[in-house]
Scaffold this active site. Structure first.
Site, PDB file in Angstrom:
ATOM      1  N   HIS A  61      33.733  24.168  38.706  1.00  0.00           N
ATOM      2  CA  HIS A  61      32.563  24.507  37.891  1.00  0.00           C
ATOM      3  C   HIS A  61      31.351  23.659  38.282  1.00  0.00           C
ATOM      4  CE1 HIS A  61      30.594  26.630  34.794  1.00  0.00           C
ATOM      5  NE2 HIS A  61      31.548  26.647  33.896  1.00  0.00           N
ATOM      6  N   ASP A 121      38.243  44.828  44.638  1.00  0.00           N
ATOM      7  CA  ASP A 121      39.232  45.683  45.309  1.00  0.00           C
ATOM      8  C   ASP A 121      39.410  45.213  46.743  1.00  0.00           C
ATOM      9  OD1 ASP A 121      40.768  47.654  46.449  1.00  0.00           O
ATOM     10  OD2 ASP A 121      39.383  49.296  46.019  1.00  0.00           O
TER      11      ASP A 121
END
Length: 460
Positions: free
Chosen positions: A174, A401
């Site tokens: 982060h 995908d």
């Protein structure tokens, strides 16, 4: 545990397919990166065997799938080069940077004896075995406390299930990535796996020029919710808002025309206030909370003037705080239409206010730091209740995908802190899953709240 691992390969390193140029070896983090918590962003993408077999590049050869993931990761890392570097911070300075030395990304392959459906039915807290390490409690040195050590920026774990389904678990630091950067990276990786690398838009790496780092130490990871639950047991549960539920809920706000996020936030906030009151009992001496507020992790890319590029790398978010709602005497009696206006105003005012403070230089930054300290103190001393929201609705994680179809399910691992809520879209995009973490006492009341259950169903 999710299940006993049948076998796990030795951790390997995936390095970029071409070396990072010398002039890019030193990546400077920005002020907003400094303000980000010293944890990892966890995300797990699940792909069903059915979707894999019916996709153009689908195969039941797990080794071939993993090889494609490694090859495409190696290629896309040439654009996202900080992810294969190591954090550096000298003990004499709190300034952090990334040495883009191409040491690589830890990559783990594993095999589970369970089916994918069995895994998806497990509690959120037990999903951590599908990640390369625990994102909040792991053996990688904490950069803010061990500045003389190095730390990986990213790690990957790909798992095969008995049914042929696959899970991809990723941890991204982060300190250099927010939700938008995480989603952009994963979609760029997926495009590369589908031989569409030429369509990948390179990230812009110059956030530190707009928000120069100042060597500050920031504790925003504990600002929202104090230092965690203390000795209180924390519970995480999922509440599903279907498309029909959301439509019915938004009608309750009348002419205000609340967005889906505003409507869900307001209902959860009101229900949480009521749960806190009920769990404290009738003894007024035990009820120390004087006020309540909500805060959202706000993506500021499109809210700055002029707007920042969507593909700007790093942390480009700030907390949007609502006004305080006094809870003495009228605890939990506020109407939805009163609270939603407070929620909206907090989001609209935050970007302009923060931008103004940041542009004031050191005085503005010092004001932000002092505000964080005061808010944290009020939360830790149980004077105010702060409910932190992080929305993943627009990030496009369900579009990732790799050639074997869109994810069947997207999950994360909730922060082990009370009163934090993640909003994650359903696969078809018209519903919202809310992952709520509270103390066990508050959750007992929250999950039975009739106002909440009018519009949300508790997932098992």
């Amino acid at each position: 545990m999710v299940s006993k691992l049948e076998s796990v390969s030795k951790s390997m390193m995936v390095k970029p397919s071409s070396p990072t140029p010398n002039h890019l070896r030193h990546f400077k983090i920005s002020l907003l990166d400094e303000m980000a918590p010293s944890v990892y962003i966890p995300i797990i993408l699940f792909y069903s065997a059915t979707d894999i077999s019916s996709s153009p590049f689908g195969t039941h050869d797990f080794k071939a799938m993993s090889n494609k993931l490694k090859a495409s990761l190696s290629k896309v890392l040439t654009l996202y080069y900080p992810f294969c570097g190591r954090f550096k911070c000298t003990s004499s300075s709190s300034s952090i940077s990334v040495d883009c030395n191409d040491e690589g990304v830890p990559y783990i392959e594993s095999k589970f004896s369970k089916n994918l459906s069995d895994i998806l039915n497990r509690p959120q807290s037990e999903m951590q075995e599908l990640l390369p390490f625990h994102p909040y409690n792991h053996d990688v040195p904490n950069i803010s406390e061990h500045c003389d050590k190095h730390m990986v920026s990213m790690a990957v774990k790909v798992s095969e299930f008995k049914c042929g389904g696959v899970a991809l678990g990723v941890c991204l630091s982060h300190k250099i990535a927010d939700g938008e950067t995480t989603a952009s990276f994963l979609n760029a990786w997926a495009k590369t796996a589908r031989d569409l690398f030429n369509e990948v838009e390179p990230p812009q790496m110059d956030a530190s020029l707009i928000f120069p780092s100042r060597g500050i130490e920031w504790a925003l990871n504990s600002l929202m919710v104090g230092e965690g639950g203390g000795n209180e047991k924390l519970v995480t549960k999922c509440f599903l808002f279907s498309a029909m539920d959301l439509s019915r809920l938004r009608v309750r706000f009348g002419s205000f025309n609340a967005t889906r996020v505003e409507a869900v936030t307001t209902l959860i906030w009101k229900s949480a206030i009521q749960a806190a009151k009920a769990s404290s009992g009738d003894d007024e001496s035990k009820r120390t909370l004087k006020a309540s507020l909500v805060c959202h992790a706000l993506n500021i890319r499109n809210r700055m003037v002029p707007p920042l590029p969507k593909n700007m790398f790093g942390n480009l978010w700030l907390f949007a705080f609502s006004d305080l709602v006094e809870t003495d005497g009228t605890y939990g009696t506020e109407e939805l239409h009163d609270l939603v206006e407070i929620v909206r105003n907090g989001i609209r005012e935050a970007a302009a206010n923060y931008s103004s403070l940041i542009n004031q230089g050191d005085d503005g930054v010092n004001e932000l730091v002092e505000f964080s300290k005061e808010a944290k103190l009020m939360v830790t001393e149980n004077i105010i209740a702060c409910y932190g929201f992080s929305s993943w609705i627009r990030f496009g994680f369900y579009d990732v995908d790799f050639g074997w179809g869109r994810p069947t399910k997207v999950k994360n691992i909730n922060l082990p802190m009370k009163n934090i809520i993640y909003l994650i879209p359903t696969r078809n995009g018209d519903g919202i899953e809310t992952w709520v973490t509270m103390t066990e006492l508050d959750m007992d009341e929250f999950q039975r709240n009739p106002g909440l259950l009018q519009f949300a169903s508790l997932e098992s």
